[in-house]
Design an enzyme around this catalytic site. Structure first.
Site, short mmCIF file in Angstrom:
data_model
loop_
_atom_site.label_atom_id
_atom_site.label_comp_id
_atom_site.label_asym_id
_atom_site.label_seq_id
_atom_site.Cartn_x
_atom_site.Cartn_y
_atom_site.Cartn_z
N TYR A 138 0.82 -1.21 0.00
CA TYR A 138 0.00 0.00 0.00
C TYR A 138 0.86 1.27 0.00
CZ TYR A 138 -4.36 -2.53 1.18
OH TYR A 138 -5.47 -3.34 1.19
N LYS A 189 5.93 -14.32 2.59
CA LYS A 189 5.87 -15.16 1.40
C LYS A 189 7.28 -15.19 0.84
CE LYS A 189 3.84 -17.61 -1.78
NZ LYS A 189 3.39 -18.99 -1.52
N ASP A 222 0.02 -18.40 2.27
CA ASP A 222 -0.96 -19.36 1.74
C ASP A 222 -1.22 -20.48 2.74
OD1 ASP A 222 1.69 -20.09 1.32
OD2 ASP A 222 1.33 -21.08 -0.61
N ASP A 246 -4.42 -7.72 5.40
CA ASP A 246 -5.75 -7.28 4.94
C ASP A 246 -6.59 -8.52 4.60
OD1 ASP A 246 -7.86 -5.72 3.90
OD2 ASP A 246 -7.04 -5.98 1.88
N ASP A 250 -9.88 -10.49 6.89
CA ASP A 250 -11.25 -10.80 6.44
C ASP A 250 -11.57 -12.27 6.72
OD1 ASP A 250 -11.71 -8.23 5.49
OD2 ASP A 250 -12.62 -8.93 3.62
C1 IPM Z 1 -9.60 -2.84 5.30
C2 IPM Z 1 -10.26 -2.55 3.99
C3 IPM Z 1 -9.51 -1.51 3.21
C4 IPM Z 1 -8.10 -1.96 2.96
C5 IPM Z 1 -10.23 -1.19 1.92
C6 IPM Z 1 -11.56 -0.53 2.18
C7 IPM Z 1 -9.41 -0.41 0.97
O1 IPM Z 1 -10.38 -3.72 3.26
O2 IPM Z 1 -9.44 -1.92 6.12
O3 IPM Z 1 -9.28 -3.99 5.56
O4 IPM Z 1 -7.83 -2.78 2.11
O5 IPM Z 1 -7.21 -1.47 3.64
MG MG Z 2 -9.79 -5.43 4.28
#
Ligand code: IPM
Ligand code: MG
Length: 359
Positions: A138, A189, A222, A246, A250
């Site tokens: 990022y 990785k 992975d 990230d 999730d």
């Molecule tokens: C998170 C989100 C963000 C990210 C998105 C909204 C860009 O997925 O905070 O995990 O990838 O940082």
């Molecule tokens: Mg995210």
């Protein structure tokens, strides 16, 4: 009596519903105790602001936030605007502007939540993911040339610096050390990415020597996804790059029952700048404006905010109220398979904060 200045940035989508709910919880908390007071300032930045001013936040936005003790953020994202505009114009601008390099994402299966892992009990899943939040994939380094031509080329450079890797690993080892199991898994990785990820592994070995009482291991990203599903009890604190964490966070949130519950802290551990707290769910346009959003992710983010401010007792008071409410399936929102509204969940949490004996 302590007074904290809190910036509220609801942003877009359901952020406009859950941040006011978070404020209600902080107000209930302040009413329930004599030692805490909050002063709120509301900032209407985000996609609607962009449509009026062609920027997601004003140019002096960071200066207006600088003196705050903390920021409660909703989400940034709008179906009518490109995602990279909404993200870079607001959330990343604040994260990078205030060098909030440690992104902390706890995951637990809260009482009453039906989580998909049938082979594990709720106690087996108690993780904190530490996401590098200032560079890596990022970093924004890259470019695009010859757009639309056959020779078009685009690069996104994942930039890793020794300082950046060292500080996030130190933070993660320190966090692992503060938790009962004193255990850290370093995710990379480094088999495929043979430069920066190999540097991570080397720096991990160096930093580990500063924390002899922390047990640690390495996992490739992975393989990590499989381990999270198959052996959740072998994990405690986890550290990974910006993008890897990230994705893993999730997965962690889904394994704990819903993205609607998961909180985040964007921390400047050195406290030079205000830190920012937000639910991880995003803007969720499919349900926006209907009062159906799960506010628990925001309330748990409020808990993290209180912990960061050093208000541990108040943080526990809010966490107990959250757990009392998740225990009751009639107070589950749609993402958890229930029918409760944002307002019902918020009222229940506020009631519990004010009168813990009665619901
Ligand atoms: C998170 C989100 C963000 C990210 C998105 C909204 C860009 O997925 O905070 O995990 O990838 O940082
Ligand atoms: Mg995210």
């Amino acid at each position: 009596m302590k007074t904290y200045a809190i910036a509220l940035i609801p942003g877009d989508g359901i952020g406009k519903e859950v941040v006011p709910a978070g404020r209600q919880v902080l107000e209930a908390l302040a009413r329930s105790r004599s030692d805490l007071h909050f002063e709120f300032e509301h900032f209407d930045w985000g996609a609607d602001y962009y449509r009026r001013h062609a920027v997601m936040m004003p140019h002096d936005g960071l200066d207006r936030l600088r003196a705050k003790d903390a920021i409660l953020f909703g989400s940034a994202g709008d179906p009518g605007l490109p995602d990279h505009i909404t993200l870079w114009g607001l959330r990343l601008r604040i994260c990078q502007g205030f060098d909030q390099y440690a992104n902390v994402r706890p995951t637990r299966i809260l009482p009453g939540i039906d989580a998909p892992l049938k082979r594990c009990s709720p106690e087996d899943l108690d993780w904190v993911i530490v996401r590098e939040n200032s560079e890596g994939e990022y970093s924004g380094v890259g470019g695009r040339v010859h757009q639309g031509h056959p020779i078009e080329a685009a690069v996104d450079v994942s930039m890793m610096t020794r300082v950046g890797v060292q500080r996030i690993l130190r933070f993660a080892f320190g966090l692992a050390q503060s938790r009962p199991r004193k255990q850290l898994t370093v995710v990379t990785k480094s088999n495929a990415q043979r430069h920066a990820m190999v540097m991570w592994d080397e720096i991990a070995h160096e930093v580990a020597e500063e924390f002899p009482d922390v047990r640690w291991d390495k996992e490739l990203v992975d393989a990590m996804t499989a381990r999270m599903v198959n052996k959740p009890d072998t994990l405690d604190t986890i550290v990974a790059t910006n993008l890897h964490a990230d994705i893993l966070s999730d997965l962690a949130a889904a394994l704990a029952g819903s993205l609607g519950i998961a909180p985040t802290a964007n921390l400047d551990p050195q406290r030079r700048y205000p830190s920012m707290f937000e639910p991880i769910h995003g803007s969720a346009f499919d349900i926006m404006g209907k009062g159906l959003a799960n506010p628990i992710g925001t309330f748990w983010s409020v808990v993290m905010m209180l912990e960061h401010l050093g208000e541990n007792e108040a943080a526990q008071q809010v966490m107990r109220a959250i757990e009392a409410v998740t225990s009751d399936p009639s107070l589950h929102t749609g993402d958890l398979g229930g029918h409760a509204t944002t307002a019902q969940v918020t009222d229940a949490v506020c009631r519990f904060i004010l009168e813990p004996g009665r619901r």
